[in-house]
Design a protein around this motif. Sequence first.
Motif, PDB file in Angstrom:
ATOM      1  N   LEU A 252      -3.701   0.335  -3.153  1.00  0.00           N
ATOM      2  CA  LEU A 252      -3.687  -0.852  -2.298  1.00  0.00           C
ATOM      3  C   LEU A 252      -3.651  -2.079  -3.196  1.00  0.00           C
ATOM      4  O   LEU A 252      -4.412  -2.173  -4.162  1.00  0.00           O
ATOM      5  CB  LEU A 252      -4.931  -0.886  -1.393  1.00  0.00           C
ATOM      6  CG  LEU A 252      -5.183  -2.183  -0.626  1.00  0.00           C
ATOM      7  CD1 LEU A 252      -4.075  -2.431   0.384  1.00  0.00           C
ATOM      8  CD2 LEU A 252      -6.535  -2.153   0.050  1.00  0.00           C
TER       9      LEU A 252
ATOM     10  N   LEU B 223      -7.551   1.547   6.471  1.00  0.00           N
ATOM     11  CA  LEU B 223      -6.605   2.576   6.049  1.00  0.00           C
ATOM     12  C   LEU B 223      -6.978   3.899   6.714  1.00  0.00           C
ATOM     13  O   LEU B 223      -8.066   4.438   6.455  1.00  0.00           O
ATOM     14  CB  LEU B 223      -6.627   2.732   4.533  1.00  0.00           C
ATOM     15  CG  LEU B 223      -6.289   1.469   3.721  1.00  0.00           C
ATOM     16  CD1 LEU B 223      -6.684   1.659   2.265  1.00  0.00           C
ATOM     17  CD2 LEU B 223      -4.820   1.148   3.827  1.00  0.00           C
TER      18      LEU B 223
ATOM     19  N   ALA C 156       0.850  -1.194   0.000  1.00  0.00           N
ATOM     20  CA  ALA C 156       0.000   0.000   0.000  1.00  0.00           C
ATOM     21  C   ALA C 156       0.879   1.235   0.000  1.00  0.00           C
ATOM     22  O   ALA C 156       1.962   1.246   0.588  1.00  0.00           O
ATOM     23  CB  ALA C 156      -0.932   0.008   1.212  1.00  0.00           C
TER      24      ALA C 156
ATOM     25  N   TYR D 231      -0.608   5.173   4.906  1.00  0.00           N
ATOM     26  CA  TYR D 231      -0.455   3.742   4.639  1.00  0.00           C
ATOM     27  C   TYR D 231       0.397   3.039   5.696  1.00  0.00           C
ATOM     28  O   TYR D 231       0.208   1.849   5.949  1.00  0.00           O
ATOM     29  CB  TYR D 231       0.172   3.531   3.254  1.00  0.00           C
ATOM     30  CG  TYR D 231       1.542   4.111   3.094  1.00  0.00           C
ATOM     31  CD1 TYR D 231       2.674   3.386   3.418  1.00  0.00           C
ATOM     32  CD2 TYR D 231       1.716   5.401   2.616  1.00  0.00           C
ATOM     33  CE1 TYR D 231       3.932   3.911   3.271  1.00  0.00           C
ATOM     34  CE2 TYR D 231       2.971   5.947   2.464  1.00  0.00           C
ATOM     35  CZ  TYR D 231       4.083   5.197   2.790  1.00  0.00           C
ATOM     36  OH  TYR D 231       5.328   5.729   2.645  1.00  0.00           O
TER      37      TYR D 231
END
Length: 390
Positions: free
Chosen positions: A42, A77, A37, A61
């Motif tokens: 991602l 996230l 990521a 990230y």
Amino acid sequence: MPPILVRDYSTSQTETHVYAVVQWPRLITAKSADVYANDVYLKLNAAPFFFELDLAHPVTYDAATCTFDGQTVTVALPKLEPGVEWAEVKYTAPSPADLRARRADASQRRLAREEEARKKRESEKWERHRYLVKQQMEVEREERERVAATKREEREMAEASVYDWVETARDGAPAPEPQPPAPVEDDGGDESSDDDDEEVRALRARFQTIQLRQQQAPTTTPAPTTTPATCPEPRARGQIEIKFTPRQFVSAARETQDAKWAAQMEEARRRRNPNDAEAAKLEAKAMALQAQGQWLLAADAYAGLLALAPNSHRAYVGRSECYTQLGYLDLAGQDAARALRIIEDMEQAHDIAGVYDQVKAELRQRIKAGVAATTTSPPAAVAAGGMMAV
């Protein structure tokens, strides 16, 4: 076999986080998955499947978390700007070129940030090392100064005592030997004790030794005498006979047995990988399906085994046989070539020969059949459908 994109997922968001819940086609664990990521991208990979998501806005990230629960993967996230509601979680690119450029820029930002963090860690480590070295040097300096001061005091005391004795000896030439110190009177009236007598005797012996050395000191130093060095006689010439033990084989039998044993141990270690439980189940399932004649399902099971053990020559050999039975001679030749390469590397690493000769001969035949075949690989829909069935 080309990778298969996973499209079964859902997204949600809160004031602080964005969540992506992915339904994986098969069992997935943290050991078998590769998660990547950056601030706008991602990716989740567990061969032969992979999942990717382009985010509409930046995220933090390095604080993200990934949870594995059977076939469900949940990625959390943190938002770079908490409290901002996103209109869309997924980024919609105007063109593929724009999407590639956006991903490349994000990857470069992550690399630059990691390089900066690495330099910072090295600088902090170097500063700690310098501080520790400086402290050690300070301790050693203080210790040296303490030892030097102690030695200096002892030397001054010894010199003072010798000088006092010399002056006393010069003033009283008829009686060069110093008199013992007067005993210290106490309330009991005793003039001395056994300990005092021993100390006096020790001092008297020391002074007498020094005086005797001064009287016997020579006026001239005699020249040292040297004796010429003698060389030993040379040894007589002769011949040394060397005999070699004849061998009937190229290598000793014991070395061959050791090489075979090392190969067996290496094979056992391959089976005891971190994913050995799941790999053993998949291998047993693939062999059972292959024995039942279900070639397509067996090939899918071997593909899953290769995802856990990429260097398993048994998986490539088994899947090559399945492809041969299905008529996919080109795919069978490719797997046979991979298996042959792994086996040859293993033989070269362990210096063994003759163990896999029959297997290698069959693999070379499949490679020739794959090269000579006019039939191309099966359609992507058929291959993808077979993988989904496992």
